[in-house]
Write a protein that holds these residues in place. Sequence first.
Motif, PDB file in Angstrom:
ATOM      1  N   ILE A  27       0.837  -1.212   0.000  1.00 28.14           N
ATOM      2  CA  ILE A  27       0.000   0.000   0.000  1.00 28.14           C
ATOM      3  C   ILE A  27       0.861   1.247   0.000  1.00 28.14           C
ATOM      4  O   ILE A  27       0.627   2.170  -0.786  1.00 28.14           O
ATOM      5  CB  ILE A  27      -0.971  -0.015   1.202  1.00 28.14           C
ATOM      6  N   HIS A  29       3.810   1.633  -1.058  1.00 23.55           N
ATOM      7  CA  HIS A  29       4.519   1.746  -2.329  1.00 23.55           C
ATOM      8  C   HIS A  29       3.698   2.539  -3.351  1.00 23.55           C
ATOM      9  O   HIS A  29       4.249   3.125  -4.281  1.00 23.55           O
ATOM     10  CB  HIS A  29       4.834   0.352  -2.872  1.00 23.55           C
ATOM     11  N   CYS A  30       2.400   2.582  -3.179  1.00 22.25           N
ATOM     12  CA  CYS A  30       1.498   3.252  -4.121  1.00 22.25           C
ATOM     13  C   CYS A  30       1.456   4.771  -3.954  1.00 22.25           C
ATOM     14  O   CYS A  30       0.803   5.458  -4.746  1.00 22.25           O
ATOM     15  CB  CYS A  30       0.081   2.701  -3.970  1.00 22.25           C
ATOM     16  N   TYR A  33       2.188   6.839  -6.953  1.00 23.46           N
ATOM     17  CA  TYR A  33       1.288   6.604  -8.083  1.00 23.46           C
ATOM     18  C   TYR A  33      -0.121   7.136  -7.847  1.00 23.46           C
ATOM     19  O   TYR A  33      -0.768   7.610  -8.775  1.00 23.46           O
ATOM     20  CB  TYR A  33       1.214   5.105  -8.399  1.00 23.46           C
ATOM     21  N   THR A  34      -0.598   7.008  -6.603  1.00 21.00           N
ATOM     22  CA  THR A  34      -1.989   7.386  -6.331  1.00 21.00           C
ATOM     23  C   THR A  34      -2.122   8.625  -5.477  1.00 21.00           C
ATOM     24  O   THR A  34      -3.182   9.224  -5.443  1.00 21.00           O
ATOM     25  CB  THR A  34      -2.736   6.242  -5.622  1.00 21.00           C
ATOM     26  N   ARG A  38      -5.042   8.959  -0.847  1.00 16.79           N
ATOM     27  CA  ARG A  38      -5.614   7.641  -1.164  1.00 16.79           C
ATOM     28  C   ARG A  38      -4.910   6.526  -0.419  1.00 16.79           C
ATOM     29  O   ARG A  38      -5.532   5.538  -0.030  1.00 16.79           O
ATOM     30  CB  ARG A  38      -5.564   7.389  -2.667  1.00 16.79           C
ATOM     31  N   VAL A  39      -3.622   6.678  -0.221  1.00 13.79           N
ATOM     32  CA  VAL A  39      -2.889   5.671   0.548  1.00 13.79           C
ATOM     33  C   VAL A  39      -3.344   5.699   2.009  1.00 13.79           C
ATOM     34  O   VAL A  39      -3.497   4.641   2.629  1.00 13.79           O
ATOM     35  CB  VAL A  39      -1.368   5.881   0.415  1.00 13.79           C
TER      36      VAL A  39
END
Length: 64
Positions: A27, A29-30, A33-34, A38-39
């Motif tokens: 999670i 790691h995202c 990207y997001t 959102r994480v």
Amino acid sequence: MYESELYAHLHGALNVGLSTNEVVEAITHCISYTGFPRVLNAISVAVRVFEERNVKVETSQEQE
């Protein structure tokens, strides 16, 4: 919106043998990207799943 889907996938991930640490690492790691908000939402869903299953995330201090 996607919390219920993530909730189901987190249960599935734990069912097939992922550790709580691996889930949290995936999670976080995202973030790039997001985005951070959102994480944070995903982490809150993960915490709910972990609490329901009575599992905890090991801290780096506990691993040593």
